[in-house]
Design an enzyme around this catalytic site. Structure first.
Site, PDB file in Angstrom:
ATOM      1  CG  HIS A 266      -1.846   1.134   1.356  1.00 32.54           C
ATOM      2  ND1 HIS A 266      -3.152   1.095   0.916  1.00 32.54           N
ATOM      3  CD2 HIS A 266      -1.668   2.376   1.848  1.00 32.54           C
ATOM      4  CE1 HIS A 266      -3.736   2.257   1.145  1.00 32.54           C
ATOM      5  NE2 HIS A 266      -2.853   3.063   1.711  1.00 32.54           N
ATOM      6  CD  GLU A 267       1.667   3.614   3.729  1.00 33.38           C
ATOM      7  OE1 GLU A 267       1.883   4.689   3.151  1.00 33.38           O
ATOM      8  OE2 GLU A 267       0.626   3.407   4.394  1.00 33.38           O
ATOM      9  CG  HIS A 270       0.097   6.196  -0.663  1.00 34.00           C
ATOM     10  ND1 HIS A 270      -0.911   6.952  -1.224  1.00 34.00           N
ATOM     11  CD2 HIS A 270      -0.478   5.525   0.373  1.00 34.00           C
ATOM     12  CE1 HIS A 270      -2.058   6.739  -0.561  1.00 34.00           C
ATOM     13  NE2 HIS A 270      -1.819   5.865   0.408  1.00 34.00           N
ATOM     14  CD  GLU A 296      -6.135   5.301   0.348  1.00 33.57           C
ATOM     15  OE1 GLU A 296      -5.262   6.185   0.539  1.00 33.57           O
ATOM     16  OE2 GLU A 296      -6.255   4.302   1.102  1.00 33.57           O
TER      17      GLU A 296
END
Lengths: 501, 501
Positions: A266-267, A270, A296
Site C-alpha cells: 500500500h505505502e 503511494h 489512494e
C-alpha cells in the site's frame, strides 16, 4: 516586467514554499520515525514556524499581484502546460488560504489540540461523552469555515474540496448511492456461503523475514530505493520530501502476515506515485498528488488489484513458502482465498475489500448530516450503531470500537473519509483501462514483471502531479469521470469466484 | 512601544531564526544518516532556502532597528543576564552578517562547491596541483572577507572570530608559542623510551558488541537518551536540533576498538554540552556552545581526561573483558598503556594526545602565513612537509597523506583548526579546577560515578550556552584566560608515568 520575468518570480516564490514544505515534511517524518521523546515540544514550535512562513508566502500581496498579472497570460498558454496549470492551481490555493482569517486558523489549531487529547482519553475509556463537547466544537468550526466562502451547491462541498479539488457533494452522493445497494447485496450473498479459512495467516512469522519479503516485492514493483527508504513506524505512512526522496514506513505483526505484507505494498503504491512526478514540476505547487482519492487509487491498486490477485501469488507464493515453510501445507488457492476473506467487522482499517466502502459511506453520510444540521454531535453513537446494523449487520459493543475508532474528527477534519472509497473506485476504473492497453498484464504479473504497469501509471497518472483536478484526470485517462461500475464489476467477479456465487 | 515589548519582538524573530536553524540542522543530519542518494540535489535547494531565510532575518532592517533601540536597555541590565547577553550576542551576529555582501556569500558558496570536488579528486590522485587553483581562490576570498571589516590587530583575527568570538591571533600565538617547545621536548623524550604495545587493540571485535559497550559507557556518563539518539555515520558528528534533541553519530571498525570507543565518548561530550543549555535560552541565539574550542573542551574531556584515564578503566575494563574475552590475557596496565601509545604520525585525526597539538600548530602557522601573504598556495606541500619534519620527525610520502588530508580548506574555512588545540588546553584547565572542587573525583570515576562531574560542567559551563565569549567563560570558571600550563602539566605527568620519563 515582462510575463516571463513575472512567471520566473512566481516560480522563485513557489520554490521557496516547496523547500519549506519539504523541510516540514522531513520534520514530520522524523517525528514519527526517529525523534527522541524529549524533542516533541521544540518540534511543535519548529513545525509551527514553517507552517506560518508557508502560509505568509502563499497569501502575500506579492503573490496576489503576481497571480492577477499572470492569469491573463495563462489563458494564452496550452491549458495542459505546466505553466498554465501552475498559475491556475496556485491561484486557487492563494484564494482559498486568503479567505480563511489567520485567527480562525489559530483557533482551529487550539481546538484540534484539545480535541485530540480528549479523543485519546475518550477512546481509552470508551466514553463518547468525553469527546462530545470537542466534536461539537469541530462541527461548529466546520460551519464557520464554510461561511468564509461564497455559497456553494452544498455546504459540504467546501470541506470536500480540501481533499478532492473541484469535486461536488452531489457527485459523491450519486456515486455512493449507486454503489451502496450493490455492495450490500454482495455482502449478503457472501454471508450465505461457507466461510473461507484464513487461520494460517495468524501464526508466528519472523519479523525480519517478513520485512525482507516485503522489500523483495516492492523492489520488483519498481519502488526506487535510490530515491527512497523504508522504516518502521507505529502508524504507517508515506512521506514525500522531494520527487527524488519519497520514504515509506511500515509495521510488522510477528503473528499475522497481512499487516506487513499489504501495508508495505500500500505505502509503496503511494510512494511510486510520488517518485513519478515529472521533474519539470519540482519546486512548484504541482509536484504532489492530484488529490487524496487519486493517491489512494495508487496505493489500493498495488495493495489489492495487484497484491491480492491470483496472478501475483502465482508468482510470489513459492517464494513466500520458501521463506516461511510453515505455509508448505497451505495450497495456493487456499492462501489466495484466505487473504481475501470477507467478513463484516467493526473496524474500518481492518476491513476487507468487499466491506470497506460500507465503513466509508456510513461516515460520509454522517458528516453530511452534521454539516446540514440534521444530526447533532450528541447523537453520533446512536446514528453510528444504527448504520452499522443496516450496512454490515454488526453493532459495536462499545464506542471505542464504534464512533470513536478513527482519529480524523479529532483533528478537526471533516471531508476526508470519502477519499478512501473514491480511491477504491478510481483504482478499478484505471485497472480496466490498463488491462485494455496491456492485454497480457495478468501474464506479466504471473511472471513477476511490473514495468509495463508502472510505466503506464507513470505516463498516464504519476507524471502529471497536481496539474489536473481528480475528475479531469480520471476523465482524461479513462474517458469518463469517476464511476462505480468498474469497482462493482471487479468485486462481483473476484468474490463471485472465491465464494462461488 | 516599551522596552519589554521590543524585547519580546526580538525574541519572536530569534525564535523564528532558531526554528529555521533547527530545521536546517535536521536536514543536515538526515543528509548524512538517512537520506537516499537521489535526494541530494533537492536537499541542497532546501538547505539553501533555509540559510537564505535565516540570513535575511538576521540582517533585516527590523532586526537592526530593534537592536539599536535595545542596546541602551541592555546597558541597564545585569550584563550576565540572559536578556543582556542575547541583545549583545545578537547585535554582534547582526553587524557581522551585515558587513558581508550577499553576492560575496553566493560567490563563496560556488567556490566552495568546486573546491570540494577538486579536493576529493586531488586527494584521490594525491596530486596537489589539482587543488592548487582552488586553494588560491580560497585564500583570495579570505583576504576579501577580511577586507569587509574595519582593520583588526591582525587580519587573521577576523577569520578566527568566526569560530572563537573575541579571540585574537596574538593570544593564540602566545599560547601556542608557550606550548610548542615543551610538547616537542616531551615527544622527543618519549621517542627515546621503549615503545608500549597496542597490538591487542587491532583484532576482531564484534561491531554490535562494540556499539553496545559504547552505549553503556555514555549512559553512565549521563547522556540523556530521552533527549537524544545514536546512529551510524561515515564521519561522526553531533547535531543539536533543540536542547531536548541532541543526536550523536559514530562509526565502528570491526578490527580496531579505538574508533568506536573514543569516538562515541567524544561525541557524547559534545552532546551533553548541547543537552545542558538552560531552557531559558531556548529559541534564542544563545542556546548553543560558547565557541568551537569550548565545545571541543567538552568532547576532549570525556574522551581523554575521563575515557583515557586509569580510574575510568579500573571501573570499565572488567566489563570490557567480559564482553571481549580475547582481552583476558591483557592486564589492565598494559591496556591503559596501549590506548595511550604515543607515536608521531602523519594523520591528524589519528594522532595521540601527546602529538595532536603539533598537527594543529603546523596548520595554524600555515594559515596565518597565507593570510599575511608570506606563503603562497603553491608552496603549501613544501611548507607542510618541512614543518612535519621539524615538529614530528615524519615526512608524508605523498600529498594525500600530507597537505591534502583535511577537508577544511576545501570548504573555504580558514580559522578553524586552532579550535581543536585550544579545546585540549581548555579541557585540562577546567579539569584542574574540577579536581579542586571535587577532590575525590578519581575515586568517583573508579566507581563508575559521573554525576558530580556532569553536574559541575552543567553548572559552570553548559547552562550558559553562548552567553559569554570563550575567554570570558574560561576566566569566569577557572580564574584565568586560556593558558597552556595545565595541559602541559597533564601531558607530562600522564606520559611521564606511562613511559617512565
Amino acid at each position: 516586467m515582462g510575463k516571463e520575468a513575472k512567471l520566473q518570480e512566481l516560480k522563485t516564490i513557489l520554490a521557496e514554499i516547496t523547500d519549506l514544505t519539504a523541510a516540514g515534511g522531513l520534520l514530520g517524518w522524523d517525528q514519527q520515525v526517529n525523534m527522541p521523546p524529549g524533542g516533541a515540544e521544540a518540534r511543535g514550535n519548529q513545525l509551527g514556524t514553517l507552517q506560518r512562513l508557508i502560509h505568509d508566502r502563499m497569501v502575500s500581496d506579492e503573490m496576489g499581484r503576481l497571480l492577477e498579472e499572470l492569469k491573463p497570460y495563462a489563458e494564452t498558454l496550452d491549458p495542459a502546460s505546466a505553466e498554465a496549470c501552475m498559475i491556475r492551481v496556485t491561484a486557487r490555493d492563494h484564494d482559498k488560504e486568503l479567505s480563511v482569517p489567520g485567527e480562525f486558523v489559530v483557533e482551529m489549531n487550539q481546538v484540534q489540540a484539545l480535541a485530540y487529547q480528549a479523543w485519546v482519553e475518550a477512546r481509552q475509556k470508551s466514553d463518547f461523552s468525553i469527546f462530545r463537547p470537542h466534536m461539537e466544537k469541530v462541527v461548529e468550526l466546520a460551519h464557520r469555515y464554510v461561511g468564509f466562502f461564497p455559497p456553494a451547491e452544498h455546504p459540504y462541498d467546501r470541506l470536500l474540496d480540501n481533499f478532492e479539488p473541484g469535486m461536488k457533494t452531489s457527485e459523491v452522493k450519486a456515486i455512493f448511492d449507486a454503489v451502496r445497494p450493490k455492495q450490500v447485496e454482495l455482502i449478503k450473498a457472501i454471508a450465505k456461503k461457507p466461510q473461507v479459512d484464513d487461520s494460517f495467516l495468524h501464526q508466528a512469522f519472523d519479523p525480519q523475514k517478513q520485512w525482507a519479503f516485503g522489500e523483495e516485492v516492492i523492489t520488483k514493483f519498481g519502488y526506487d530505493w535510490n530515491r527512497g527508504r523504508q522504516d518502521k513506524a507505529p502508524h504507517p505512512f508515506t512521506q514525500d520530501i522531494s520527487v527524488d526522496d519519497v520514504r515509506i514506513t511500515t509495521r510488522v505483526d510477528p503473528n499475522f502476515l497481512n499487516m506487513m505484507l499489504f501495508g508495505t505494498m500500500h505505502e509503496a503504491g503511494h510512494a511510486m506515485y510520488g517518485q513519478g512526478h515529472a521533474h519539470e514540476l519540482e519546486r512548484t505547487t504541482l509536484a504532489t498528488g492530484a488529490s487524496l482519492a487519486v493517491h489512494e487509487s495508487q496505493s489500493r491498486m498495488w495493495e489489492n488489484l495487484v497484491g491480492r490477485s491470483l496472478p501475483f501469488w502465482e508468482h510470489f507464493y513459492p517464494r513466500l513458502q520458501e521463506i516461511f515453510p510453515q505455509l508448505n501445507n497451505v495450497p495456493l488457492k487456499k492462501f489466495y482465498q484466505g487473504i481475501n476473506k470477507v467478513q463484516p467487522s467493526l473496524i474500518r482499517v481492518e476491513a476487507d475489500e468487499a466491506t470497506y466502502n460500507m465503513h466509508i459511506m456510513l461516515r460520509l453520510e454522517i458528516e453530511i448530516a452534521l454539516v446540514e444540521g440534521k444530526v447533532a454531535a450528541k447523537d453520533l453513537p446512536e446514528v453510528w450503531n444504527a448504520k452499522m446494523q443496516d450496512y454490515l449487520g454488526v453493532v459495536p459493543p462499545n464506542d471505542a470500537r464504534g464512533v470513536l475508532q478513527d482519529v480524523h474528527w479529532s483533528s478537526g477534519m471533516l471531508g476526508y473519509f470519502s477519499t478512501y472509497a473514491l480511491g477504491n473506485l478510481i483504482s478499478a476504473q484505471l485497472w480496466e483501462k490498463i488491462n485494455q492497453d496491456i492485454p497480457d498484464l495478468p501474464d506479466q504479473i504471473r511472471a513477476g514483471k511490473f514495468d509495463a504497469l508502472l510505466g503506464w501509471l507513470r505516463e498516464k497518472v504519476h507524471r502529471h502531479g497536481r496539474k489536473f483536478e481528480p475528475q479531469t484526470l480520471v476523465q482524461m485517462v479513462t474517458g469518463s469521470k469517476i464511476e462505480p461500475a468498474p469497482y462493482l464489476r471487479y468485486l462481483n467477479k473476484k468474490f463471485g469466484e472465491i465464494y462461488g456465487l
